[in-house]
Design a protein around this motif. Sequence first.
Motif, PDB file in Angstrom:
ATOM      1  N   ARG A   1      28.010  15.100  60.018  1.00  0.00           N
ATOM      2  CA  ARG A   1      26.658  15.465  59.644  1.00  0.00           C
ATOM      3  C   ARG A   1      26.425  15.323  58.147  1.00  0.00           C
ATOM      4  O   ARG A   1      25.323  15.057  57.698  1.00  0.00           O
ATOM      5  CB  ARG A   1      26.433  16.919  60.065  1.00  0.00           C
ATOM      6  CG  ARG A   1      25.012  17.338  60.217  1.00  0.00           C
ATOM      7  CD  ARG A   1      24.945  18.830  60.441  1.00  0.00           C
ATOM      8  NE  ARG A   1      25.270  19.251  61.804  1.00  0.00           N
ATOM      9  CZ  ARG A   1      24.369  19.278  62.785  1.00  0.00           C
ATOM     10  NH1 ARG A   1      23.144  18.906  62.560  1.00  0.00           N
ATOM     11  NH2 ARG A   1      24.725  19.700  63.980  1.00  0.00           N
TER      12      ARG A   1
ATOM     13  N   PHE B   1      29.748  29.667  62.800  1.00  0.00           N
ATOM     14  CA  PHE B   1      29.339  28.454  63.515  1.00  0.00           C
ATOM     15  C   PHE B   1      28.305  28.775  64.590  1.00  0.00           C
ATOM     16  O   PHE B   1      27.391  27.993  64.836  1.00  0.00           O
ATOM     17  CB  PHE B   1      30.552  27.760  64.140  1.00  0.00           C
ATOM     18  CG  PHE B   1      31.500  27.177  63.134  1.00  0.00           C
ATOM     19  CD1 PHE B   1      31.029  26.641  61.933  1.00  0.00           C
ATOM     20  CD2 PHE B   1      32.868  27.147  63.361  1.00  0.00           C
ATOM     21  CE1 PHE B   1      31.900  26.104  60.995  1.00  0.00           C
ATOM     22  CE2 PHE B   1      33.738  26.612  62.431  1.00  0.00           C
ATOM     23  CZ  PHE B   1      33.258  26.089  61.245  1.00  0.00           C
TER      24      PHE B   1
ATOM     25  N   TYR C   1      24.598  27.354  64.804  1.00  0.00           N
ATOM     26  CA  TYR C   1      24.089  26.673  65.989  1.00  0.00           C
ATOM     27  C   TYR C   1      22.770  27.275  66.444  1.00  0.00           C
ATOM     28  O   TYR C   1      21.787  26.566  66.688  1.00  0.00           O
ATOM     29  CB  TYR C   1      25.136  26.765  67.103  1.00  0.00           C
ATOM     30  CG  TYR C   1      24.765  26.008  68.353  1.00  0.00           C
ATOM     31  CD1 TYR C   1      24.915  24.628  68.423  1.00  0.00           C
ATOM     32  CD2 TYR C   1      24.258  26.682  69.462  1.00  0.00           C
ATOM     33  CE1 TYR C   1      24.572  23.940  69.560  1.00  0.00           C
ATOM     34  CE2 TYR C   1      23.907  25.996  70.609  1.00  0.00           C
ATOM     35  CZ  TYR C   1      24.070  24.630  70.660  1.00  0.00           C
ATOM     36  OH  TYR C   1      23.726  23.941  71.781  1.00  0.00           O
TER      37      TYR C   1
ATOM     38  N   ASP D   1      28.757  20.457  67.855  1.00  0.00           N
ATOM     39  CA  ASP D   1      28.704  21.838  67.372  1.00  0.00           C
ATOM     40  C   ASP D   1      29.065  22.810  68.488  1.00  0.00           C
ATOM     41  O   ASP D   1      29.795  23.789  68.269  1.00  0.00           O
ATOM     42  CB  ASP D   1      27.285  22.168  66.863  1.00  0.00           C
ATOM     43  CG  ASP D   1      27.026  21.558  65.499  1.00  0.00           C
ATOM     44  OD1 ASP D   1      27.965  20.955  64.942  1.00  0.00           O
ATOM     45  OD2 ASP D   1      25.896  21.680  65.001  1.00  0.00           O
TER      46      ASP D   1
ATOM     47  N   LYS E   1      32.217  17.689  63.108  1.00  0.00           N
ATOM     48  CA  LYS E   1      31.025  18.318  62.528  1.00  0.00           C
ATOM     49  C   LYS E   1      30.764  17.766  61.125  1.00  0.00           C
ATOM     50  O   LYS E   1      29.642  17.766  60.642  1.00  0.00           O
ATOM     51  CB  LYS E   1      31.216  19.844  62.421  1.00  0.00           C
ATOM     52  CG  LYS E   1      30.928  20.606  63.700  1.00  0.00           C
ATOM     53  CD  LYS E   1      31.339  22.058  63.564  1.00  0.00           C
ATOM     54  CE  LYS E   1      30.394  22.854  62.689  1.00  0.00           C
ATOM     55  NZ  LYS E   1      29.234  23.390  63.403  1.00  0.00           N
TER      56      LYS E   1
ATOM     57  N   LEU F   1      25.171  15.450  67.725  1.00  0.00           N
ATOM     58  CA  LEU F   1      25.709  16.368  66.725  1.00  0.00           C
ATOM     59  C   LEU F   1      25.718  17.811  67.241  1.00  0.00           C
ATOM     60  O   LEU F   1      26.642  18.572  66.968  1.00  0.00           O
ATOM     61  CB  LEU F   1      24.887  16.279  65.435  1.00  0.00           C
ATOM     62  CG  LEU F   1      25.141  15.014  64.607  1.00  0.00           C
ATOM     63  CD1 LEU F   1      24.155  14.908  63.461  1.00  0.00           C
ATOM     64  CD2 LEU F   1      26.563  15.009  64.076  1.00  0.00           C
TER      65      LEU F   1
ATOM     66  N   ARG G   1      36.105  20.299  65.594  1.00  0.00           N
ATOM     67  CA  ARG G   1      35.209  20.703  64.509  1.00  0.00           C
ATOM     68  C   ARG G   1      35.180  19.661  63.400  1.00  0.00           C
ATOM     69  O   ARG G   1      34.221  19.572  62.641  1.00  0.00           O
ATOM     70  CB  ARG G   1      35.680  22.036  63.922  1.00  0.00           C
ATOM     71  CG  ARG G   1      35.334  23.194  64.813  1.00  0.00           C
ATOM     72  CD  ARG G   1      36.009  24.457  64.369  1.00  0.00           C
ATOM     73  NE  ARG G   1      35.930  25.434  65.441  1.00  0.00           N
ATOM     74  CZ  ARG G   1      36.602  26.573  65.459  1.00  0.00           C
ATOM     75  NH1 ARG G   1      37.389  26.878  64.457  1.00  0.00           N
ATOM     76  NH2 ARG G   1      36.478  27.396  66.474  1.00  0.00           N
TER      77      ARG G   1
END
Lengths: 287, 287, 287, 287
Positions: free
Chosen positions: C147, C68, C72, C104, C144, C100, C141
């Motif tokens: 997205r 992750f 990022y 993250d 996430k 978003l 999470r």
Amino acid sequence: MKRFKTFVFQVLDEEDDAGHPLNKPVGLGIMALIALSVIAVIFESDQYLSDTFHRWFYAFEVFAVTIFTLEYLGRAWTADLKFKDLSRWQAIRRFVFSPLALIDLLAIAPFYLELALMAYGAQKILDTRFLRVLRLMRLLRLFKLNRYNQSLRLIVKVVRDEREKMVVTLFMVGILLVLSSALMFTAEHDVQPDKFPNIYTSLWWSIATITTVGYGDVYPITPGGKILAGMIALLGIGLVALPTGILASSFVNYLKDPGSQKEQEEKKEEEKPPLDFCPYCGKKLPH
Amino acid sequence: MKRFKTFVFQVLDEEDDAGHPLNKPVGLGIMALIALSVIAVIFESDQYLSDTFHRWFYAFEVFAVTIFTLEYLGRAWTADLKFKDLSRWQAIRRFVFSPLALIDLLAIAPFYLELALMAYGAQKILDTRFLRVLRLMRLLRLFKLNRYNQSLRLIVKVVRDEREKMVVTLFMVGILLVLSSALMFTAEHDVQPDKFPNIYTSLWWSIATITTVGYGDVYPITPGGKILAGMIALLGIGLVALPTGILASSFVNYLKDPGSQKEQEEKKEEEKPPLDFCPYCGKKLPH
Amino acid sequence: MKRFKTFVFQVLDEEDDAGHPLNKPVGLGIMALIALSVIAVIFESDQYLSDTFHRWFYAFEVFAVTIFTLEYLGRAWTADLKFKDLSRWQAIRRFVFSPLALIDLLAIAPFYLELALMAYGAQKILDTRFLRVLRLMRLLRLFKLNRYNQSLRLIVKVVRDEREKMVVTLFMVGILLVLSSALMFTAEHDVQPDKFPNIYTSLWWSIATITTVGYGDVYPITPGGKILAGMIALLGIGLVALPTGILASSFVNYLKDPGSQKEQEEKKEEEKPPLDFCPYCGKKLPH
Amino acid sequence: MKRFKTFVFQVLDEEDDAGHPLNKPVGLGIMALIALSVIAVIFESDQYLSDTFHRWFYAFEVFAVTIFTLEYLGRAWTADLKFKDLSRWQAIRRFVFSPLALIDLLAIAPFYLELALMAYGAQKILDTRFLRVLRLMRLLRLFKLNRYNQSLRLIVKVVRDEREKMVVTLFMVGILLVLSSALMFTAEHDVQPDKFPNIYTSLWWSIATITTVGYGDVYPITPGGKILAGMIALLGIGLVALPTGILASSFVNYLKDPGSQKEQEEKKEEEKPPLDFCPYCGKKLPH
């Protein structure tokens, strides 16, 4: 005699709104009597009240049944004024077998049945649960109110239009109920044999879960049962959403229809097509 | 032989409504047999009834499976009459792998599987829970009813059209379930370690709350837990409103479509195009 | 170097559907890692599993956070390829403060915070409930996943459009909650002082009733309380019907809009008004 | 003096959005005071807090009532600026009997009533439940918020438009409640005489079931009672779907109206009437 008959008809017929000055008061009076009569049944179910005010309840019941009987006979007698194109007996027959008249009959029949049974010395039967059911049948008088409410008929109409989809939804709910009962029986029978002894008893759990009532007297305790119950509850939400969606769409449609019908009628008036040829000079007219 | 085959096809094929006089009775008979068969499974789950009427249940099951097997074979045999543009074997293959035929097969397979296991002396396996599951699989016969109901297929179609939104809603419900379980675990674990021992056990509380079933076997007792539970319950109401709204809009849309198409066609006819030629000088007009 | 940057961008950018062959697999991989990571948090909440598989959970967490973090950093590094009209630092800034990207960051921050606290010898703090909350923050999470799902964004959009009405509904529910709590407190406090000790504790009963969850831990026992509770429950049904109605109408509207927009565009093309005067002879043209 | 009156009016009148710079802050201040005042009532219901912070609660109450009284008097005084075509006293009269002003009065009346009762030495009455009810009446201040929210008025309007159908639905729910109570009383009275002692007490079960709250304090235990309860719960789902459907259709209709009106206006412009005079011979054409 004929004038009296017309008077009775005008007073009783609930569709005769603009007619006789007594029409509306009599209608309201009968509605009030229905309401009071239902309230009497509700309170008479209490043992204490029933014992203490036995005479009063009975006197009121005799009074109410007398009025309802007179109303019924009056409507039957003047049936040929309502159905003008039928003969006397045809009109009465049509009235007697109309749904509203059957409800009217059901509202007074228990009283006379009880009387008849007592007359024939069937006191013994009347002491049992049969009497209680007979007395509760008086509650069917509530449906007499149908006669006086137009909006109710409207909603009933909308619901009836969606009858088929409703039945199918009920059928799907039925399948879900049976399958979920069988699944929960499999999952929980060994651990809770008293709560899930067989599939048809497990239906009680299924219906409490799918309608989301959830009394809490029966619920799964094994992990497998809980996972199944969770999925069934989520599916139940979806099935409950179905009748709502169906009814909503029907109401939307109903609200739109009158408008669109009106529009269509207006269109028809406009549709009177403009002239194609000038009536004076005979030449083709452009549009 | 060919005439007999045509007869079998006309009698069995449920889309052949206007055809053979035996078509409808046979269809109703099979539906009744399905219903009876499901009822038998439900009552056989009761230990007492199962022991007492063992022979009757078995006899009826043999009878039902025989009929369903004949029906299945009949349909397979006449498949080339249904799919006329396919060869014999292609038609049978297409029939066998159609969803309805697979359901038909599932409805009879458990019986033959049990028979086969018994023939191979696998009596031991059959005494376990496996047998129970096998017997319950007979309930899948309920889905055979699909074949005979058009409205059901309609509703299934509407639900399937909104499948994607439904899945997304389910996904959102899933996220809400996980987060609320985690929150309640944090808030209540120290006070009720037996009710909220970990997040995945707390899911049971979450699902009972969000579907508003609320059995009452698990509920928060700390102030923080109660505040969280209140907010989660309110959010749950909103999420439950989503599938209802989606289905409602889909039904509305479905009811409107035919109408709007008709309107558009009418419009097209009215779209009498503007003049192409000048009525005075006769020259072609540009647009 | 630049080619590598372009490669990273094409692989990570989820809107680049038709692009790099690795784009889709990498997206699916990250989604799978999110799911696994959430499942890990759920099972780690179990004391037994947490103790037994401590090393495995930790190793997986380090792995997930590494991925992750790389994702990022990769997105931040290639932000200027996404926002082509911005300078390098403006693009990074815009990325970092986008919703978003904040999600993250939240998904990996707890891990580094824990690490930092441990490095500074704050082991003591980490043994408390604070650590538990920190670990549960990893569940964020889940967001996430936003997205990668277009339908979710669609539903979120519809709900957001009805935001104001939803807030008003919530406000009405709030008023109903407060008033019903106060009423029940008045009716039941003297008989059940432990269940209805004050108005804010009575809110727990109100919310369980109005959302129809009904755990059954608190309920009125006095006649007056029961009558009030009945009326409140019926009102609650109405209030729950409000968001459903609002969402349904919004979905109906949404389904209609695209069509109507298209229609309007078609109309515009037709609206090119027909000529008023003949360009050749100059005479006024009839329509 | 007149300038001060205009100032008061501009500051207080909530419809004067674009006007005086103090208008909005004062509105927000009053809303905050309402909220604080309601929160105070909620916490004052707690015996401990009420005893400990008695002075503070009283002081705040005096402060709030002072402000609300000034607000009320200010609005009454400037009523003739609001209703410009009315005389002074007619304007005040119209203000005093407007729904919003009556709510304003109800919000402060309990305080003065309590004061008056204390002044007349009616301390005894004030120690009873009467005082508690009087204090809770302060919660009616919540309805003062109506004045400041336009969306709320919108939803209220939509609900009011469907009032008649709602009442009919409520009436149908009422009939279902009475009949199901009577049925359950018949089925369960002999087995659970304490839970179903008479029909009106059985209503508690009915309402908990039909609203799907399902506390679980009362539920049927006989097979007959369970079958009835299942059917009633399913019917209840249908009845709960009715108000949702009605509201949804009303919202759909409301959203569509503005659009359709616009369309109609556009149509009118297009309704360029057919030719009135023949372009060739100039004579008036009949239609």
